[in-house]
Design a protein around this motif. Structure first.
Motif, short mmCIF file in Angstrom:
data_model
loop_
_atom_site.label_atom_id
_atom_site.label_comp_id
_atom_site.label_asym_id
_atom_site.label_seq_id
_atom_site.Cartn_x
_atom_site.Cartn_y
_atom_site.Cartn_z
N PRO A 161 78.38 106.23 16.52
CA PRO A 161 77.70 106.89 15.39
C PRO A 161 77.80 108.41 15.48
N ARG A 162 78.87 108.95 14.95
CA ARG A 162 79.11 110.39 15.03
C ARG A 162 78.54 111.10 13.81
N THR A 163 77.87 112.20 14.04
CA THR A 163 77.24 112.98 12.97
C THR A 163 77.93 114.34 12.84
N PRO A 164 77.63 115.08 11.77
CA PRO A 164 78.19 116.43 11.66
C PRO A 164 77.81 117.34 12.84
N TYR A 165 76.67 117.06 13.45
CA TYR A 165 76.24 117.86 14.59
C TYR A 165 77.12 117.59 15.81
N ASP A 166 77.55 116.35 15.98
CA ASP A 166 78.48 116.02 17.06
C ASP A 166 79.81 116.73 16.86
N ILE A 167 80.25 116.82 15.62
CA ILE A 167 81.50 117.51 15.32
C ILE A 167 81.36 119.00 15.63
N SER A 168 80.22 119.58 15.24
CA SER A 168 79.98 121.01 15.54
C SER A 168 79.94 121.24 17.05
N LEU A 219 66.57 116.22 6.07
CA LEU A 219 67.55 116.43 7.13
C LEU A 219 67.27 115.53 8.33
N LEU A 220 65.98 115.37 8.65
CA LEU A 220 65.60 114.49 9.75
C LEU A 220 66.03 113.06 9.47
N ARG A 221 65.72 112.57 8.28
CA ARG A 221 66.09 111.19 7.93
C ARG A 221 67.60 111.00 7.92
N GLU A 222 68.30 111.99 7.43
CA GLU A 222 69.76 111.92 7.40
C GLU A 222 70.31 111.84 8.83
N PHE A 223 69.74 112.64 9.72
CA PHE A 223 70.17 112.63 11.12
C PHE A 223 69.84 111.28 11.77
N GLU A 224 68.65 110.78 11.50
CA GLU A 224 68.25 109.50 12.09
C GLU A 224 69.17 108.37 11.63
N GLU A 225 69.50 108.37 10.35
CA GLU A 225 70.41 107.33 9.83
C GLU A 225 71.80 107.47 10.45
N GLY A 226 72.26 108.71 10.63
CA GLY A 226 73.57 108.92 11.22
C GLY A 226 73.66 108.50 12.67
N CYS A 227 72.52 108.51 13.37
CA CYS A 227 72.48 108.15 14.79
C CYS A 227 72.08 106.70 15.02
N ALA A 228 71.93 105.94 13.97
CA ALA A 228 71.41 104.58 14.10
C ALA A 228 72.31 103.72 14.99
N THR A 229 71.68 102.94 15.87
CA THR A 229 72.42 102.05 16.78
C THR A 229 71.81 100.65 16.74
N PRO A 230 71.89 99.97 15.60
CA PRO A 230 71.40 98.59 15.57
C PRO A 230 72.22 97.72 16.51
N CYS A 242 64.21 115.13 19.14
CA CYS A 242 64.54 114.87 20.55
C CYS A 242 64.55 113.38 20.84
N ASP A 243 63.67 112.66 20.20
CA ASP A 243 63.62 111.21 20.39
C ASP A 243 64.88 110.54 19.84
N ILE A 244 65.33 110.96 18.68
CA ILE A 244 66.53 110.37 18.07
C ILE A 244 67.74 110.58 18.97
N LEU A 269 71.35 122.08 17.49
CA LEU A 269 72.14 122.19 16.26
C LEU A 269 71.38 121.63 15.06
N VAL A 270 70.64 120.56 15.28
CA VAL A 270 69.82 120.00 14.18
C VAL A 270 68.72 120.98 13.81
N LEU A 271 68.02 121.51 14.82
CA LEU A 271 66.93 122.46 14.56
C LEU A 271 67.44 123.72 13.89
N GLN A 272 68.62 124.16 14.30
CA GLN A 272 69.20 125.36 13.69
C GLN A 272 69.45 125.14 12.20
N ARG A 273 70.00 123.99 11.85
CA ARG A 273 70.27 123.73 10.43
C ARG A 273 68.96 123.64 9.65
N MET A 274 67.94 123.03 10.25
CA MET A 274 66.64 122.96 9.58
C MET A 274 66.08 124.36 9.35
N ALA A 275 66.23 125.22 10.35
CA ALA A 275 65.73 126.59 10.21
C ALA A 275 66.46 127.33 9.09
#
Length: 507
Positions: free
Chosen positions: A288-295, A40-51, A392-394, A323-329
Motif C-alpha cells: 500500500p504505497r501512498t504519495p508520502y512514500d513516493i516523496s 487528508l487523514l482519512r485519505e492517508f488511512e485509506e491509502g495505508c489500509a492492510t486488510p 503515528c498510529d496509521i 511528511l503527512v503533518l507537513q502537508r496538513m500544515a
C-alpha cells in the motif's frame, strides 16, 4: 433619541454586525481547515489500509520473489544471498570466542563465553564504540580503527597473543564466497565508506588485524539476521528463520540446498543452508504505497531501492509521519505559525513517533511536550494532538502488519503456514502443523509495544488461530553479536575436525 444618538447607535450596530461577520467567517474558515485536515487523514488511512486479503497477496508475492531470487541472480528484487552457513549452534558449543558487530555509525566488540549444561549458558562482555566521522573516508581507516579497538579489548580480557574464534557481524548486503569471506554489494541505512564496495570485508579486517599485531582472524562472516538465527537455534532447535526490525530490516531462513537452483550441485553436510534474503528491497504492487512514500523515496540516496524497508523500518517511520503533518500544515494551517520545523527532513524520528503513539494520558501531555519542545509547535489544541496520534498510529499499524506478512511469506515458502496441511482431494488426513520458532531482534519489536501488538495480531489474522499457536516469535537479545560468536565457535570446531560435523547442529 436625537439624530446624533441615532447615528451613534446605528454605527455601533453596524460595527457589531461587522465584527460578528468577521468572527463567523473566521470560524467557518477554521472549520474548513479542520475538515481539510480530517480529509487528508482519512485519505492517508485509506491509502495505508492492510486488510487480511491484501496481506495474503503480499505473502504470495513474497513467496514468488523468493523462488525467483533462488532461481537466478538478478531475477528478483530479493537477492537471496547464500551465506555458506550450513551448520548452526545446537547448545553443545563451549569455550571463549569474540565478535565484532558493525552495522552503522557505531560498532560493538564482544567476548562471549559458552558453557555446556542442561540449559546452555552464554555470558558476554560488550563494549560499544562510535566511529569518528573522520575515519569514514576510506576502508583502511575504518578497519584499522575497528581492528585496533578489538585488539585492545582482547588484550584487556585475555592477554596478548590470544587466538580465539572471531565472528564478524557486518549488517550490509554482502555476496559471500565462503562462510568467512564476502564482498560488499552496497551500503544501506545511510552509512557509506566510498572505496569499500566490491571489497572482501573479511580480508579488509584480517589485514587490519595483522597490521596492529593481532593473531585473530575472521572465522565466520555473517549479517545481523544470521547471527540472530544462530542464537535462536542455540536455544530452540525449531528455529527456522530470523527477522531484524529496527533501524533497518532484513530476514534470513534455512533453505534446502536442492531448492537453490542458481547454485545447482551445491553440496553441504546438512543438506541445507542459511539464505540471507535482503528483504528490505522486496517490492510488490500489492504494497500500500501512498504519495508520502513516493516523496520519502525521492529524498533518499537509494531512490527506487529498499522499498519494503522504507515502509516498515525505524529509520523511516517518523519521516513518513512528518511528511503527512507537513502537508496538513500547508493545506489546513492547523498548527498555526509554528510549523516551520515540519519542513526539516527526519526531524521526527521514530522514537518520537512511538512516544506520541503510546501517550495514554487524557490530555496527551507527552504529545504536547514533543510538539512544543522538539517540533516548536506551541499551543496545539487537544483535537489536533489526537490527530497527530492517529497519524503515528496509521504509520505503525501498516508497518507492523506488513512485517507480519513478510514473516508469513517465509513460513509459506517453508510449508509451515498451514496451507500444506489442508485435506487433499483424496481425503487423506490433515497434517499437524510443525512447531516453528522465528528469532526476532530489533528496537521496533522489542521496545515499541504497540508495534509488537499489531504484528502479533496480524500473524494470527493471516495464519488463523490454530496455525498461529504453532508459531512462536522469540526475542533474541543481542542476537547479531552473540550469534556471530557462536557461529565462529561452530565453524572453528568444524575446521579442526576437518568436516567431522560435530561442531554444530544439522540445519
Amino acid at each position: 433619541m436625537g439624530r446624533a444618538g441615532f447615528g451613534v447607535a446605528a454605527g455601533c450596530a453596524a460595527a457589531t454586525c461587522a465584527i460578528a461577520a468577521v468572527m463567523v467567517a473566521r470560524r467557518a474558515a477554521a472549520r474548513a481547515r479542520w475538515r481539510r485536515a480530517v480529509a487528508l487523514l482519512r485519505e492517508f488511512e485509506e491509502g495505508c489500509a492492510t486488510p487480511a486479503a491484501r496481506l495474503r497477496q503480499v505473502v504470495d508475492a513474497m513467496v514468488v520473489e523468493m523462488h525467483a531470487g533462488l532461481a537466478s541472480d538478478g531475477g528478483s528484487k530479493l537477492k537471496m544471498l547464500l551465506t555458506f552457513v550450513d551448520a548452526l549452534p545446537n547448545g553443545d558449543e563451549e569455550g571463549v570466542c569474540y565478535a565484532i558487530d558493525l552495522g552503522g555509525t557505531n560498532f560493538r566488540v564482544l567476548r562471549v563465553e559458552i558453557a555446556v549444561g542442561s540449559i546452555p549458558a552464554v555470558t558476554q562482555k560488550v563494549e560499544t564504540h562510535n566511529i569518528p566521522e573522520e575515519l569514514m573516508g576510506t576502508s583502511e581507516d575504518l578497519f584499522n580503527f575497528v581492528a585496533l579497538t578489538l585488539n585492545n579489548f582482547v588484550e584487556r580480557e585475555d592477554g596478548k597473543d590470544t587466538q580465539k574464534p572471531l565472528g564478524f557481524t557486518f549488517s550490509f548486503p554482502v555476496r559471500q564466497n565462503s562462510v568467512s569471506s564476502g564482498s560488499l554489494i552496497r551500503w544501506t541505512k545511510g552509512f557509506s565508506v566510498g572505496d569499500t564496495v566490491g571489497k572482501d570485508v573479511s580480508q579488509c579486517l584480517d589485514e587490519a588485524l595483522a597490521r596492529c599485531g593481532s593473531n585473530m582472524r575472521v572465522t565466520a562472516l555473517v549479517n545481523d539476521t544470521v547471527g540472530t538465527l544462530a542464537l535462536g537455534h542455540h536455544y530452540y532447535k525449531d528455529t527456522v528463520a530470523a527477522v531484524i526490525i529496527g533501524t533497518g530490516t532484513n530476514a534470513c531462513y534455512i533453505e534446502r540446498t536442492d531448492a537453490i537452483i542458481k547454485c545447482q550441485g551445491l553440496l553441504t553436510n546438512s543438506g541445507g543452508m542459511v539464505v540471507n534474503m535482503e528483504w528490505g528491497n522486496f517490492w510488490s504492487s500489492h504494497l500500500p504505497r501512498t504519495p508520502y512514500d513516493i516523496s520519502l523515496d525521492d529524498e533518499t540516496q537509494n531512490r527506487n531501492d529498499q522499498g519494503f524497508e522504507k515502509m516498515i523500518s525505524g529509520m523511516y517511520l517518523g519521516e513518513i509521519a512528518r511528511l503527512v503533518l507537513q502537508r496538513m500544515a500547508q493545506e489546513s494551517d492547523i498548527f498555526g505559525d509554528g510549523a516551520e520545523s515540519l519542513s526539516t527532513p527526519f526531524i521526527l524520528s521514530t522514537p518520537y513517533l512511538a512516544a506520541i503513539r503510546e501517550d495514554d494520558s487524557q490530555d496527551l501531555s507527552e504529545v504536547r511536550r514533543i510538539l512544543q519542545e522538539h517540533l516548536k509547535i506551541p499551543n496545539a489544541p487537544l483535537k489536533t494532538r489526537r490527530l497527530v496520534v492517529k497519524i503515528c498510529d496509521i504509520v505503525t499499524h501498516r508497518a507492523a502488519r506488513l512485517a507480519a506478512a513478510g514473516i508469513v511469506g517465509i513460513l509459506k515458502k517453508l510449508g509451515r503456514d498451514g496451507s500444506a496441511g489442508a485435506a487433499s482431494s483424496s481425503g487423506r488426513a490433515r497434517e499437524q502443523p510443525k512447531k516453528t520458532v522465528v528469532a526476532i531482534e530489533g528496537s521496533l519489536y522489542q521496545e515499541y509495544p504497540v508495534f509488537k501488538e499489531y504484528l502479533d495480531e496480524a500473524l494470527v489474522e493471516i495464519l488463523g488461530e490454530e496455525v498461529a499457536r504453532t508459531v512462536t516469535l522469540r526475542v533474541m537479545v543481542d542476537g547479531p553479536g552473540t550469534g556471530a560468536a557462536l557461529l565462529a565457535a561452530v565453524h572453528s570446531s568444524n575446521r579442526q575436525q576437518q568436516g567431522g560435523g560435530g561442531g554444530g547442529g544439522s540445519i
